[in-house]
Enzyme design. Sequence first.
Site, PDB file in Angstrom:
ATOM      1  N   LYS A  36     -10.855  -3.171  -3.310  1.00  0.00           N
ATOM      2  CA  LYS A  36     -11.819  -2.155  -3.590  1.00  0.00           C
ATOM      3  C   LYS A  36     -11.324  -0.808  -3.612  1.00  0.00           C
ATOM      4  CE  LYS A  36     -13.099  -2.848   1.453  1.00  0.00           C
ATOM      5  NZ  LYS A  36     -12.130  -2.435   2.068  1.00  0.00           N
ATOM      6  N   LYS A  92       0.940  -1.234  -0.008  1.00  0.00           N
ATOM      7  CA  LYS A  92       0.048   0.145  -0.060  1.00  0.00           C
ATOM      8  C   LYS A  92       0.912   1.260   0.041  1.00  0.00           C
ATOM      9  CE  LYS A  92      -4.456  -1.395   1.659  1.00  0.00           C
ATOM     10  NZ  LYS A  92      -5.576  -0.961   2.672  1.00  0.00           N
ATOM     11  N   LYS A 126      -4.646  -8.945  -6.914  1.00  0.00           N
ATOM     12  CA  LYS A 126      -5.951  -9.156  -5.941  1.00  0.00           C
ATOM     13  C   LYS A 126      -7.005  -8.174  -6.502  1.00  0.00           C
ATOM     14  CE  LYS A 126      -6.288  -7.352  -1.978  1.00  0.00           C
ATOM     15  NZ  LYS A 126      -6.505  -6.885  -0.525  1.00  0.00           N
TER      16      LYS A 126
END
Length: 329
Positions: free
Chosen positions: A200, A115, A197
């Site tokens: 969202k 991230k 992956k």
Amino acid sequence: MPAQKIIFSGIQPSGRLNIGNYIGAISQWVEMQKNYNCIFSVVDYHAITVKQDPEELRKRIIEVTKIYLAAGIDPEKSVIFQQSAIPAHTELAWIFNCYGTHIADLNKMTQFKDKSGKNQESVSVGLYDYPVLMAADILLYDTDIVPVGEDQVQHVELARDIARRFNNEFGETFKIPQSVIRKEGARIMSLLDPAKKMSKSDVNQNNCLALLDAPEVARKKIMRAVTDSGSEISYDLKNKPALANLLTIYAQLGNREIKRLVKDNSGRGYGDFKKDLADVVVKFLEDFQKKYNKISDNDVKTILENGRQRAEEIAQVKLEQVRKLIGVR
Ligand code: TYM
């Protein structure tokens, strides 16, 4: 009779929830609430580890709660609450920052590395520390089982380590929780890149099937999803990862066995298979959204307030015990 096991899990109200969240997490919860004492949180203090628009965040908290309910989480059986409504979570996270967590633990977290990417120096401290808040969420409730997708297993491992270290120092205080992931569907992949992956927070929403996508939009996304070379329908994670992902989605949303699907599709091409899958997805979304649209914002407010009361009672007892142990009471 032995006490019923306790389940805890949560989802961040960030971005648009997708079928990865549903298959990997929520659908497991729905099954578990039949046999366990379940607590499900809308973890809003996790969401602010990256920038959120306040108005948008307020809406998402309600949206995620409605998604839990539409998926079949029953507020009569399970506790549903908003994380920020119970300050014990952040307080215990602070205590764990000081007892039980080492810098080396957080440096190992692969999700933080993914991230933060190249910006490790400029992302928020919250993003780095987020697994500690997650440990507090879990450990406050004497949780036995944490049903999650595969990407969260490392964080649950950390919660176990923190609990063990705290118990070693202060005596038996926290139960050691265990993560549970689906055998199939613990990691739903992007529709356009099976090495990535489904997420969202993905900026390209064509990678994802959102639970609130208009069914016809979802159909187009399926028809545009990448497939692998060759033409035969088979489940081969290594050589046909895109197809394996589509088969998994089909099996989970259509309630079918992968083995059976492969057999039934023998001799058919990718195009025909995708058309069938699109029908399954459209049907699933139509049913889901019908339920979603019946739930009012007021229902959500009442359910979250009831949940807060039930969860806070448990959390306060544990927190008070911890405050005494560390010497602030
Ligand atoms: P979050 O909000 O990123 O994701 C919510 C849940 O969905 C699962 N998931 C997936 N499963 C399968 N395939 C995918 N592509 C996929 N993407 C997401 C996640 O594994 C997760 O179970 N830190 C957590 C939220 C959290 C939590 C907790 C979870 C906070 N406190 C305590 C359990 C217990 C998170 O960011 O999940």
